[in-house]
Every structure is written in structure tokens, then in C-alpha cells.
Design a protein around this motif. Sequence first.
Motif, PDB file in Angstrom:
ATOM      1  N   SER A 221       0.802  -1.227   0.000  1.00  0.00           N
ATOM      2  CA  SER A 221       0.000   0.000   0.000  1.00  0.00           C
ATOM      3  C   SER A 221       0.832   1.272   0.000  1.00  0.00           C
ATOM      4  O   SER A 221       0.502   2.244  -0.693  1.00  0.00           O
ATOM      5  N   ILE A 222       1.913   1.297   0.745  1.00  0.00           N
ATOM      6  CA  ILE A 222       2.716   2.517   0.828  1.00  0.00           C
ATOM      7  C   ILE A 222       3.397   2.821  -0.501  1.00  0.00           C
ATOM      8  O   ILE A 222       3.373   3.957  -0.985  1.00  0.00           O
ATOM      9  N   TRP A 223       3.988   1.804  -1.112  1.00  0.00           N
ATOM     10  CA  TRP A 223       4.612   2.025  -2.410  1.00  0.00           C
ATOM     11  C   TRP A 223       3.580   2.452  -3.444  1.00  0.00           C
ATOM     12  O   TRP A 223       3.850   3.320  -4.291  1.00  0.00           O
ATOM     13  N   GLN A 224       2.398   1.861  -3.405  1.00  0.00           N
ATOM     14  CA  GLN A 224       1.377   2.181  -4.384  1.00  0.00           C
ATOM     15  C   GLN A 224       0.913   3.634  -4.264  1.00  0.00           C
ATOM     16  O   GLN A 224       0.576   4.281  -5.253  1.00  0.00           O
ATOM     17  N   ILE A 225       0.902   4.150  -3.045  1.00  0.00           N
ATOM     18  CA  ILE A 225       0.558   5.561  -2.836  1.00  0.00           C
ATOM     19  C   ILE A 225       1.513   6.448  -3.608  1.00  0.00           C
ATOM     20  O   ILE A 225       1.114   7.384  -4.306  1.00  0.00           O
ATOM     21  N   PHE A 226       2.785   6.163  -3.503  1.00  0.00           N
ATOM     22  CA  PHE A 226       3.781   7.008  -4.132  1.00  0.00           C
ATOM     23  C   PHE A 226       3.857   6.820  -5.645  1.00  0.00           C
ATOM     24  O   PHE A 226       4.077   7.772  -6.385  1.00  0.00           O
ATOM     25  N   GLU A 227       3.704   5.584  -6.136  1.00  0.00           N
ATOM     26  CA  GLU A 227       3.781   5.385  -7.581  1.00  0.00           C
ATOM     27  C   GLU A 227       2.592   6.014  -8.296  1.00  0.00           C
ATOM     28  O   GLU A 227       2.720   6.543  -9.374  1.00  0.00           O
TER      29      GLU A 227
END
Length: 227
Positions: A221-227
Amino acid sequence: MQILYEDNHIIAVNKTCHDIVQGDKTGDPTLLDAVKAYIKEKYNKAGNVFLGLPHRLDRPTSGVVLFAKTSKALIRLNDMFRSHDSIEKIYWAITAKLPPAEEGTLQNYLIRSEAENKSYVARINKDGSYPKEAKQAILEYKVIAKAERYNLIQVRLLTGRHHQIRCQLAAIGCPVKGDLKYGAPRSNPDGGISLHARSISFIHPVAKQQVTIVAPVPEDSIWQIFE
């Protein structure tokens, strides 16, 4: 295993934080062996498969790893990685704290502890010199995104030292998320750290054309927020 790029001379895959690039004392299966098996099956090759490894990623780090399928490509890629000539590596790191400036250059001398598998920023000697075992480490960074609790920092490596990004970001009070070894308060659920080899750009060792390979970020979830 996600293949990011492949031709007759090179192949690149998107490493997960669970993959180990080459063998170590754990004896766990390696990414190197997995790629060899893929090539052997895809091309129905008899005997041993040649596969060279011109660079590495730490086990808890994710992102693009480049392999050489021919000895010619390996020799030339080794030279490029050693000299940092015609090659650019971009990393993304998630941190809880912001660096003192939104962008800048970090220059340190690092000492590697083999016993601890860790690097430290070297202290200057009384005469103004650095310990002889210390090696210069330089990177450029830029904060490229901010969320409620975390920040995304883009890093361009200008040297290739052991745990360089992890050590240098920790030295300015910004340890990579999940990196307990360098001061993060908590581990990540998947056991990895939030450091991702986002892209690699280089002149093809044989075709002599510019190649840029981009690795999608991990599916959390955290990586997806940034990408």
C-alpha cells in the motif's frame, strides 16, 4: 519472476525483497539460479547456462537487477559498473523523516564492517585525514513526494559502496523505512526495507544504443501511494 528486459546479450529482472541475488551462508535459492533456469527452459539449452552478474542488490532491497547472457556483455558491463561510465542507477527510498534540504549531495567516507555486515561513516583523524580503509561515497538525492507519514526520496548513486544509500541516509537522520540495521524504529511486515532500485540507464554493451529499464515498485500500500 518478472522479466523487465531481454535480448541476446542481457536480461533484467525485478527483484523482490525476498530474493537473494547470489549464494551466501544461508544456502537459500538464488535469483541467479532462477534466471539460469528460465533461460534453459525458454531456449531449450543443453548443459550449463552462462549468466554473468555485473552488480548486486542487498537482499532486503527490491528493484532492477541486470545480468549478462554473454561473456562479451559481462566484460563490458563490469567495466561500466566499476567506472560508473555510461551508466546511471536511480533508487527510490521511503523515509519517515525529511532530510535537512529538499535536495542535495551527500559526500562521506564509509568504513565497512565485515563482521557486522554494516557500513559506518568514518570519523576524521586528528591530522585531517580519513582512515586508510575508508572509501569515498557520493550520492545525489531529491525529495520527490510526500505523504501524511512518509516521504519518497529519489537517489542517484555516483559511487557504489557497501550499503551506501542506507548508511548515508541514516547519517542525516533519515533511515530507510524498515531498515532496523540503520536505525529504523520498526521492521516492514514483509521483512524487507523500503529501498527500490527504480531504474538503470546505460549504453548497451554490444549494440551501443541507450537502454533504460524501469522496475515497478512492490505491491504494497505505501509504495502504491507514491507510484
